[in-house]
Scaffold this motif. Structure first.
Motif, PDB file in Angstrom:
ATOM      1  N   ASP A  33       0.815  -1.222   0.000  1.00 29.22           N
ATOM      2  CA  ASP A  33       0.000   0.000   0.000  1.00 29.22           C
ATOM      3  C   ASP A  33       0.847   1.269   0.000  1.00 29.22           C
ATOM      4  O   ASP A  33       0.354   2.346   0.339  1.00 29.22           O
ATOM      5  CB  ASP A  33      -0.914   0.010   1.233  1.00 29.22           C
ATOM      6  CG  ASP A  33      -1.871  -1.166   1.265  1.00 29.22           C
ATOM      7  OD1 ASP A  33      -2.193  -1.699   0.188  1.00 29.22           O
ATOM      8  OD2 ASP A  33      -2.297  -1.553   2.368  1.00 29.22           O
ATOM      9  N   LYS A  34       2.107   1.147  -0.394  1.00 29.81           N
ATOM     10  CA  LYS A  34       3.060   2.255  -0.281  1.00 29.81           C
ATOM     11  C   LYS A  34       2.560   3.544  -0.927  1.00 29.81           C
ATOM     12  O   LYS A  34       2.599   4.608  -0.298  1.00 29.81           O
ATOM     13  CB  LYS A  34       4.407   1.852  -0.888  1.00 29.81           C
ATOM     14  CG  LYS A  34       5.453   2.953  -0.817  1.00 29.81           C
ATOM     15  CD  LYS A  34       6.805   2.470  -1.298  1.00 29.81           C
ATOM     16  CE  LYS A  34       6.833   2.424  -2.798  1.00 29.81           C
ATOM     17  NZ  LYS A  34       8.171   2.132  -3.324  1.00 29.81           N
ATOM     18  N   ASP A  35       2.082   3.484  -2.151  1.00 33.25           N
ATOM     19  CA  ASP A  35       1.660   4.710  -2.850  1.00 33.25           C
ATOM     20  C   ASP A  35       0.520   5.408  -2.116  1.00 33.25           C
ATOM     21  O   ASP A  35       0.533   6.629  -1.948  1.00 33.25           O
ATOM     22  CB  ASP A  35       1.252   4.410  -4.291  1.00 33.25           C
ATOM     23  CG  ASP A  35       2.441   3.991  -5.153  1.00 33.25           C
ATOM     24  OD1 ASP A  35       3.593   4.302  -4.777  1.00 33.25           O
ATOM     25  OD2 ASP A  35       2.210   3.336  -6.185  1.00 33.25           O
ATOM     26  N   LYS A  36      -0.453   4.636  -1.661  1.00 30.30           N
ATOM     27  CA  LYS A  36      -1.589   5.206  -0.936  1.00 30.30           C
ATOM     28  C   LYS A  36      -1.126   5.830   0.386  1.00 30.30           C
ATOM     29  O   LYS A  36      -1.543   6.932   0.745  1.00 30.30           O
ATOM     30  CB  LYS A  36      -2.637   4.127  -0.673  1.00 30.30           C
ATOM     31  CG  LYS A  36      -3.856   4.619   0.081  1.00 30.30           C
ATOM     32  CD  LYS A  36      -4.929   3.564   0.203  1.00 30.30           C
ATOM     33  CE  LYS A  36      -4.486   2.432   1.093  1.00 30.30           C
ATOM     34  NZ  LYS A  36      -5.554   1.532   1.516  1.00 30.30           N
ATOM     35  N   LEU A  37      -0.239   5.144   1.099  1.00 29.89           N
ATOM     36  CA  LEU A  37       0.258   5.649   2.376  1.00 29.89           C
ATOM     37  C   LEU A  37       1.082   6.920   2.179  1.00 29.89           C
ATOM     38  O   LEU A  37       0.967   7.872   2.964  1.00 29.89           O
ATOM     39  CB  LEU A  37       1.080   4.572   3.088  1.00 29.89           C
ATOM     40  CG  LEU A  37       0.302   3.336   3.536  1.00 29.89           C
ATOM     41  CD1 LEU A  37       1.245   2.249   4.024  1.00 29.89           C
ATOM     42  CD2 LEU A  37      -0.719   3.690   4.607  1.00 29.89           C
ATOM     43  N   ILE A  38       1.890   6.950   1.132  1.00 26.71           N
ATOM     44  CA  ILE A  38       2.690   8.144   0.852  1.00 26.71           C
ATOM     45  C   ILE A  38       1.786   9.326   0.520  1.00 26.71           C
ATOM     46  O   ILE A  38       2.027  10.447   0.986  1.00 26.71           O
ATOM     47  CB  ILE A  38       3.712   7.869  -0.272  1.00 26.71           C
ATOM     48  CG1 ILE A  38       4.819   6.946   0.263  1.00 26.71           C
ATOM     49  CG2 ILE A  38       4.303   9.174  -0.813  1.00 26.71           C
ATOM     50  CD1 ILE A  38       5.774   6.442  -0.793  1.00 26.71           C
ATOM     51  N   ARG A  39       0.728   9.098  -0.255  1.00 25.53           N
ATOM     52  CA  ARG A  39      -0.213  10.192  -0.562  1.00 25.53           C
ATOM     53  C   ARG A  39      -0.843  10.745   0.708  1.00 25.53           C
ATOM     54  O   ARG A  39      -0.972  11.960   0.878  1.00 25.53           O
ATOM     55  CB  ARG A  39      -1.296   9.720  -1.531  1.00 25.53           C
ATOM     56  CG  ARG A  39      -0.841   9.642  -2.978  1.00 25.53           C
ATOM     57  CD  ARG A  39      -2.009   9.458  -3.942  1.00 25.53           C
ATOM     58  NE  ARG A  39      -2.842   8.294  -3.654  1.00 25.53           N
ATOM     59  CZ  ARG A  39      -2.586   7.057  -4.076  1.00 25.53           C
ATOM     60  NH1 ARG A  39      -1.525   6.818  -4.834  1.00 25.53           N
ATOM     61  NH2 ARG A  39      -3.403   6.055  -3.774  1.00 25.53           N
ATOM     62  N   ARG A  40      -1.226   9.855   1.613  1.00 26.29           N
ATOM     63  CA  ARG A  40      -1.820  10.307   2.880  1.00 26.29           C
ATOM     64  C   ARG A  40      -0.820  11.113   3.692  1.00 26.29           C
ATOM     65  O   ARG A  40      -1.164  12.145   4.271  1.00 26.29           O
ATOM     66  CB  ARG A  40      -2.309   9.120   3.712  1.00 26.29           C
ATOM     67  CG  ARG A  40      -3.606   8.528   3.175  1.00 26.29           C
ATOM     68  CD  ARG A  40      -4.160   7.504   4.101  1.00 26.29           C
ATOM     69  NE  ARG A  40      -4.801   8.180   5.229  1.00 26.29           N
ATOM     70  CZ  ARG A  40      -5.702   7.615   6.003  1.00 26.29           C
ATOM     71  NH1 ARG A  40      -6.086   6.375   5.785  1.00 26.29           N
ATOM     72  NH2 ARG A  40      -6.234   8.266   7.004  1.00 26.29           N
ATOM     73  N   MET A  41       0.436  10.654   3.736  1.00 24.83           N
ATOM     74  CA  MET A  41       1.455  11.379   4.499  1.00 24.83           C
ATOM     75  C   MET A  41       1.737  12.745   3.873  1.00 24.83           C
ATOM     76  O   MET A  41       1.976  13.718   4.587  1.00 24.83           O
ATOM     77  CB  MET A  41       2.755  10.575   4.592  1.00 24.83           C
ATOM     78  CG  MET A  41       2.739   9.524   5.673  1.00 24.83           C
ATOM     79  SD  MET A  41       2.210  10.086   7.320  1.00 24.83           S
ATOM     80  CE  MET A  41       3.279  11.451   7.630  1.00 24.83           C
ATOM     81  N   ARG A  42       1.688  12.840   2.567  1.00 26.89           N
ATOM     82  CA  ARG A  42       1.896  14.136   1.908  1.00 26.89           C
ATOM     83  C   ARG A  42       0.784  15.115   2.259  1.00 26.89           C
ATOM     84  O   ARG A  42       1.040  16.312   2.451  1.00 26.89           O
ATOM     85  CB  ARG A  42       2.019  13.953   0.402  1.00 26.89           C
ATOM     86  CG  ARG A  42       3.362  13.351   0.028  1.00 26.89           C
ATOM     87  CD  ARG A  42       3.523  13.175  -1.457  1.00 26.89           C
ATOM     88  NE  ARG A  42       4.841  12.607  -1.715  1.00 26.89           N
ATOM     89  CZ  ARG A  42       5.149  11.880  -2.769  1.00 26.89           C
ATOM     90  NH1 ARG A  42       4.229  11.630  -3.698  1.00 26.89           N
ATOM     91  NH2 ARG A  42       6.358  11.400  -2.922  1.00 26.89           N
ATOM     92  N   ARG A  43      -0.444  14.609   2.360  1.00 27.87           N
ATOM     93  CA  ARG A  43      -1.552  15.487   2.781  1.00 27.87           C
ATOM     94  C   ARG A  43      -1.336  15.952   4.221  1.00 27.87           C
ATOM     95  O   ARG A  43      -1.555  17.120   4.547  1.00 27.87           O
ATOM     96  CB  ARG A  43      -2.894  14.765   2.647  1.00 27.87           C
ATOM     97  CG  ARG A  43      -3.394  14.698   1.206  1.00 27.87           C
ATOM     98  CD  ARG A  43      -4.856  14.287   1.111  1.00 27.87           C
ATOM     99  NE  ARG A  43      -5.160  12.987   1.680  1.00 27.87           N
ATOM    100  CZ  ARG A  43      -5.049  11.827   1.038  1.00 27.87           C
ATOM    101  NH1 ARG A  43      -4.641  11.804  -0.213  1.00 27.87           N
ATOM    102  NH2 ARG A  43      -5.340  10.699   1.628  1.00 27.87           N
ATOM    103  N   ILE A  44      -0.898  15.058   5.088  1.00 27.43           N
ATOM    104  CA  ILE A  44      -0.636  15.416   6.482  1.00 27.43           C
ATOM    105  C   ILE A  44       0.509  16.423   6.554  1.00 27.43           C
ATOM    106  O   ILE A  44       0.445  17.395   7.318  1.00 27.43           O
ATOM    107  CB  ILE A  44      -0.343  14.148   7.327  1.00 27.43           C
ATOM    108  CG1 ILE A  44      -1.614  13.287   7.435  1.00 27.43           C
ATOM    109  CG2 ILE A  44       0.191  14.519   8.702  1.00 27.43           C
ATOM    110  CD1 ILE A  44      -1.390  11.896   7.974  1.00 27.43           C
TER     111      ILE A  44
END
Length: 99
Positions: free
Chosen positions: A14-25
C-alpha cells in the motif's frame, strides 16, 4: 530446495496510498506553520491542529489494521472463524478509538 515466497508487507503493498496520505498530512502541518508565521487567530490554528491530528490518527488506524491483517491474522494459515471475528472486532475498536 525451493524458494520461500515471502508475502509483501502491507506497507510495501500500500506504499503509494500511504505516501499520498502522508503528503496530505505534511501539507496540513505546513499550513499550521504558515498560520503561526502569519500570526493567525488562535481558534484557526487550533482547528488546523485538530484536523492534522485527525488525519494522523486515521493514518495510524490504517497502519494498525494492515498490521493486524498481514502479520497477526495470517491469511495463508486460514484463520479460524473465531480468530477472524476477534481480529475484525479489534480493527473496529482501533478505528473507533483513533477517530
Amino acid at each position: 530446495g525451493g524458494v520461500l515466497e515471502v508475502p509483501l508487507a502491507h506497507t510495501t503493498r500500500d506504499k503509494d496510498k500511504l505516501i499520498r496520505r502522508m503528503r496530505r498530512i505534511r501539507g496540513q502541518a505546513a499550513s499550521i506553520e504558515r498560520a503561526l508565521t502569519e500570526e493567525a487567530d488562535c481558534y484557526e490554528i487550533l482547528q488546523q491542529v485538530a484536523a492534522c491530528r485527525g488525519a494522523l490518527n486515521g493514518f495510524m488506524a490504517e497502519l494498525l489494521e494492515g498490521h493486524i491483517r498481514c502479520h497477526i491474522l495470517d491469511q495463508d494459515q486460514k484463520p479460524k472463524p473465531r480468530q477472524k471475528r476477534a481480529a475484525e472486532e479489534v480493527i473496529g475498536i482501533v478505528h473507533s478509538y483513533m477517530k
